[in-house]
Structures are given as structure tokens and as C-alpha cells.
Design an enzyme around this catalytic site. Sequence first.
Site, PDB file in Angstrom:
ATOM      1  CG  ASN A  24       1.125  -3.966  -2.926  1.00 57.80           C
ATOM      2  OD1 ASN A  24       0.636  -4.381  -3.952  1.00 57.80           O
ATOM      3  ND2 ASN A  24       2.262  -3.306  -2.893  1.00 57.80           N
ATOM      4  CG  ASP A  27       0.816  -0.240   4.404  1.00 54.75           C
ATOM      5  OD1 ASP A  27       1.934  -0.102   4.908  1.00 54.75           O
ATOM      6  OD2 ASP A  27       0.578  -0.013   3.202  1.00 54.75           O
ATOM      7  CE1 TYR A 215       4.409  -6.627  -3.793  1.00 49.03           C
ATOM      8  CE2 TYR A 215       6.660  -7.353  -3.393  1.00 49.03           C
ATOM      9  CZ  TYR A 215       5.469  -6.835  -2.924  1.00 49.03           C
ATOM     10  OH  TYR A 215       5.327  -6.540  -1.599  1.00 49.03           O
ATOM     11  N   GLY A 296       6.647  -8.995   0.289  1.00 50.95           N
ATOM     12  CA  GLY A 296       6.359  -7.935   1.257  1.00 50.95           C
ATOM     13  C   GLY A 296       6.853  -8.233   2.658  1.00 50.95           C
ATOM     14  CD  GLU A 297       6.617  -5.437   7.748  1.00 53.10           C
ATOM     15  OE1 GLU A 297       7.036  -4.527   7.013  1.00 53.10           O
ATOM     16  OE2 GLU A 297       6.397  -5.275   8.965  1.00 53.10           O
TER      17      GLU A 297
HETATM   18  O1  TRH Z   1       0.614  -6.943  -0.117  1.00 51.94           O
HETATM   19  P1  TRH Z   1       2.061  -6.825   0.151  1.00 51.94           P
HETATM   20  O2  TRH Z   1       2.886  -6.675  -1.032  1.00 51.94           O
HETATM   21  O3  TRH Z   1       2.295  -5.607   1.117  1.00 51.94           O
HETATM   22  C1  TRH Z   1       3.371  -4.723   0.982  1.00 51.94           C
HETATM   23  C2  TRH Z   1       4.444  -4.974   2.004  1.00 51.94           C
HETATM   24  O4  TRH Z   1       3.951  -5.122   3.300  1.00 51.94           O
HETATM   25  C3  TRH Z   1       5.441  -3.865   1.976  1.00 51.94           C
HETATM   26  O5  TRH Z   1       6.386  -4.047   2.996  1.00 51.94           O
HETATM   27  C4  TRH Z   1       4.735  -2.549   2.153  1.00 51.94           C
HETATM   28  O6  TRH Z   1       5.635  -1.532   2.113  1.00 51.94           O
HETATM   29  C5  TRH Z   1       3.733  -2.408   1.045  1.00 51.94           C
HETATM   30  O7  TRH Z   1       2.796  -3.460   1.129  1.00 51.94           O
HETATM   31  C6  TRH Z   1       2.999  -1.101   1.115  1.00 51.94           C
HETATM   32  O8  TRH Z   1       2.581  -8.107   0.974  1.00 51.94           O
HETATM   33  P2  TRH Z   1       2.357  -8.594   2.462  1.00 51.94           P
HETATM   34  O9  TRH Z   1       3.109  -7.748   3.423  1.00 51.94           O
HETATM   35  O10 TRH Z   1       2.680 -10.011   2.447  1.00 51.94           O
HETATM   36  O11 TRH Z   1       0.817  -8.416   2.766  1.00 51.94           O
HETATM   37  C7  TRH Z   1      -0.166  -9.248   2.225  1.00 51.94           C
HETATM   38  C8  TRH Z   1      -1.268  -9.499   3.232  1.00 51.94           C
HETATM   39  O12 TRH Z   1      -2.361 -10.150   2.611  1.00 51.94           O
HETATM   40  C9  TRH Z   1      -0.829 -10.417   4.358  1.00 51.94           C
HETATM   41  O13 TRH Z   1      -1.396  -9.998   5.584  1.00 51.94           O
HETATM   42  C10 TRH Z   1      -1.422 -11.772   3.979  1.00 51.94           C
HETATM   43  C11 TRH Z   1      -2.696 -11.314   3.347  1.00 51.94           C
HETATM   44  N1  TRH Z   1      -3.346 -12.267   2.439  1.00 51.94           N
HETATM   45  C12 TRH Z   1      -4.557 -12.810   2.825  1.00 51.94           C
HETATM   46  O14 TRH Z   1      -5.053 -12.546   3.921  1.00 51.94           O
HETATM   47  N2  TRH Z   1      -5.189 -13.646   1.950  1.00 51.94           N
HETATM   48  C13 TRH Z   1      -4.658 -14.005   0.757  1.00 51.94           C
HETATM   49  O15 TRH Z   1      -5.285 -14.769   0.007  1.00 51.94           O
HETATM   50  C14 TRH Z   1      -3.377 -13.480   0.412  1.00 51.94           C
HETATM   51  C15 TRH Z   1      -2.739 -13.890  -0.894  1.00 51.94           C
HETATM   52  C16 TRH Z   1      -2.754 -12.600   1.269  1.00 51.94           C
END
Ligand code: TRH
Length: 402
Positions: A24, A27, A215, A296-297
Amino acid sequence: MTHCALKPVKTTTQWDIFCCVVDNYGDIGVTWRLAKQLTKEYQINITLWVDDLNSFSHILPPLDPSLNSQKHDGVRINLWSEPLPVNYNAADVVIEAFACNLPNAVVQAMHAQHEAHKQDTSVPKAPVWLNLEYLSAESWVEGCHGLPSMQNNGLKKYFYFPGFTGNTGGLICEKDTLDQRNVWQSNLDFRHQLFNKLGLNNIDDNDTVISVFSYETSALLRLCKLWMQSDNRIHALIPKGRSLNSLQSLLPCAINDLKVGQQVVHGNLTIHILPMTDQQSYDQLLWSCDVNIVRGEDSFLRAQWAGKPFVWHIYPQEDDYHLVKLAAFMDSYCDNLSPQASNIYRSLNIAFNKEQADTAAQEWQNLDLIQPEMSLHAQQWPIYILNDADLASRLVQFVKNS
Ligand code: TRH
């Protein structure tokens, strides 16, 4: 030449952040955001070492994954490959994100400096070495935040825990985020411009707009079926990604064949397929929607800063441990809500995460009953929980104190 004249004179502070992309975007999303903020607000020289530039380019479209080293937003971004492509010099601060194992060359450089400092105290000390942990609202975080761990080679590593209380490492939020959001939300033109940029040209101001970045869960399909039958028009804005895996039965083709900008209409629901954007545009999207479904976070926090009601799809963990983390956050978030609002909001989030699709649909409808209270709470929450001390400011202070 005297011995002293040979010593490097440092004028700026150099911090290195190491990020291993597990899966994802979380990180890289967290470390990239922190790197930008430390550069902009604290004028720290940041090098962000990342082992997967392809993933990174989804949230930073100008990034060129074929380059070993490049600069964006003032941050030096280096490909982290083994062995490191350059001779590594120890920075002043080294952050390993989410317990990624630092390269040997980095640990050796830190250790060499530690030994040199022992021989000659005018040589700089070993870098401050931190492990940036995952965010959790659980109460044990307060007891573990900032603890040092002595390594076999004599170096000390500190555990830095983000969190929701004053005794934790805080939450990532740039100083101008809430002001920028207020300006954005006070003038509908900004929303119109963003929607035009994203090709969303058939959304009326009275329609309900929901961003979806989750998800897989059957609860999402159930909610879409509910939205189809809604009295007013509902728009679900969904980037190409995992949420769509749960909606295949509503889509006209395979997910891979969907085009960005494509619209799928079912009754009063229009599903819009969005591109992934950079983080700033994603923030603006969250500020512009009526409700945000996030995960996520990092998107979870950004939805809080958006000041709009949100549903959190937490990252699933072994033995359902994520449900413990979800409950801990709900305890904190719902603390000041009326019993009715607290029950509905908790139940909706739990049902969404546990794939209790019918309950999720029922509680979504119940949101109408508590809408004014939830909207006010969403506005007040960021100021209350940030408590004037975001993660970067606490981190800079922590480093000074170490
Ligand atoms: O992508 P994620 O599911 O990340 C996850 C969590 O962080 C989880 O805790 C970790 O253990 C795992 O990864 C490995 O969800 P998250 O944390 O929201 O991260 C998405 C990132 O993408 C966030 O910085 C926002 C960014 N984003 C954009 O920049 N543009 C977009 O269009 C979208 C939809 C997201």
C-alpha cells in the site's frame, strides 16, 4: 594544519529517513509527509531513502522512478538499494520508519562516529537514532513513547510513538493545514475547480459527495446498494485501487479496464473512477466531500483534519488485533459525544470493518439522526486533539532533548 582544522564544520542539520514500502501507500505516505514538513517548517536538510520508487510515484506523480537521486519539495529522495549506491556519511538524526532494518552501511557509519566521539569529544556524537512507530490510540503507547533501547554495538535507539495524547509523539499535521482547509471550505469555487480538474462535472452543490479509499469489504457494496436507492443523488469518488475489488458486480468491465474519469450510474448513485493524486490534491478532495471513507494511517488522519464525518477502514492485522486499535480510537473520538451519536458512530465503524454489511447500512441511515452533532464534532476534534503540538514539533523537541 592542526587536528581541529580537519573537523567538518556543519552549518545545517541533516536528517535521514529510511522507508521500506511493505504494501500500500501508508509507509511512504507518512514518511513523505513528515519529510516535507520538516524541510518546510524547520529548514532541516532531509534525505528520504525509499526502496520502492514506483509505489512512491503514485502519490508523487512528478517522481521519476528511474533516478537514483532527485529532489522534490526541497527533500532529497534517494533510492534505497543494497548496497547503498553512495558512500554513507552519518547524518545528525537517523529515522527508521516502522522498524525497517537500516542498511549495514548506515549502522556502521553511526557506530564509527560513536567510537570516534568516545576518543575525542569534539567529534560530533553519534546520530540520534529513532524508530518511528505506527500510530495507535491504545493507552500503552504513552508508556513506551520515547524509550531508548541499547543496541549490541553501544548505540541507543529511541522508540518514537505517534499518538493522541500529550504523553505521546503526537500526530502529523502541518502548521497551515487547518487554515488552508478553512479558506478552502469557505468558498465553493475551490471545490468546483477541483471537481473540474478531476473531470467531475455533473455534481450539483446539493448532491451528496463521498470519497472512498478503503480496502476490500462487503460493507462497501452494501452501502453502494443503499446509495442507489437514496432520494437525492449520491456521488462516490473512488480512485482506481482496492475499494473497487468489492464493487466488481456493479462495474461494466474488469477493474483493469476501467478508465480514470469513467462514471458508472446505478439509480441515484454515480461511481466516479478517480486517478491517484498527490497528497495535497487528496487533502483538497477530503475537504470537498460530505463524508470520507478512509483507511490505514495517513488518510485516516487527513480525514480528521478535513473536519468532515468519516468512516475508518483500519489496516487488518493478525488475530483481529486491528479491532482493538479501532476500539481504542473510538473510545477517544466518541468520548464527548451523546450516547446516541457514540453508539451509532462506533457501530457503523465496527460493522464496516467486520463486514457486517446490513448493520453498516442500517447505521449509515442512522447518521441522519446525528448529523448536526457529528459535523460539529468533526470540526472541533482537530483543534482539541492536536493540542497545539503536532508530531513534527514534538519530534524536533525530542531530538533536542536527547
Ligand atoms: O495505503 P494505506 O492502506 O497504507 C497502509 C497503512 O498506513 C497501514 O497502517 C500500514 O501498515 C500499511 O499501509 C503498510 O493507507 P494510508 O496510510 O492512508 O496511506 C495512503 C497514502 O496515500 C496517504 O499518504 C494518502 C495518499 N494518497 C494520495 O496521496 N493520493 C490519493 O489519491 C490517495 C487515494 C491517497
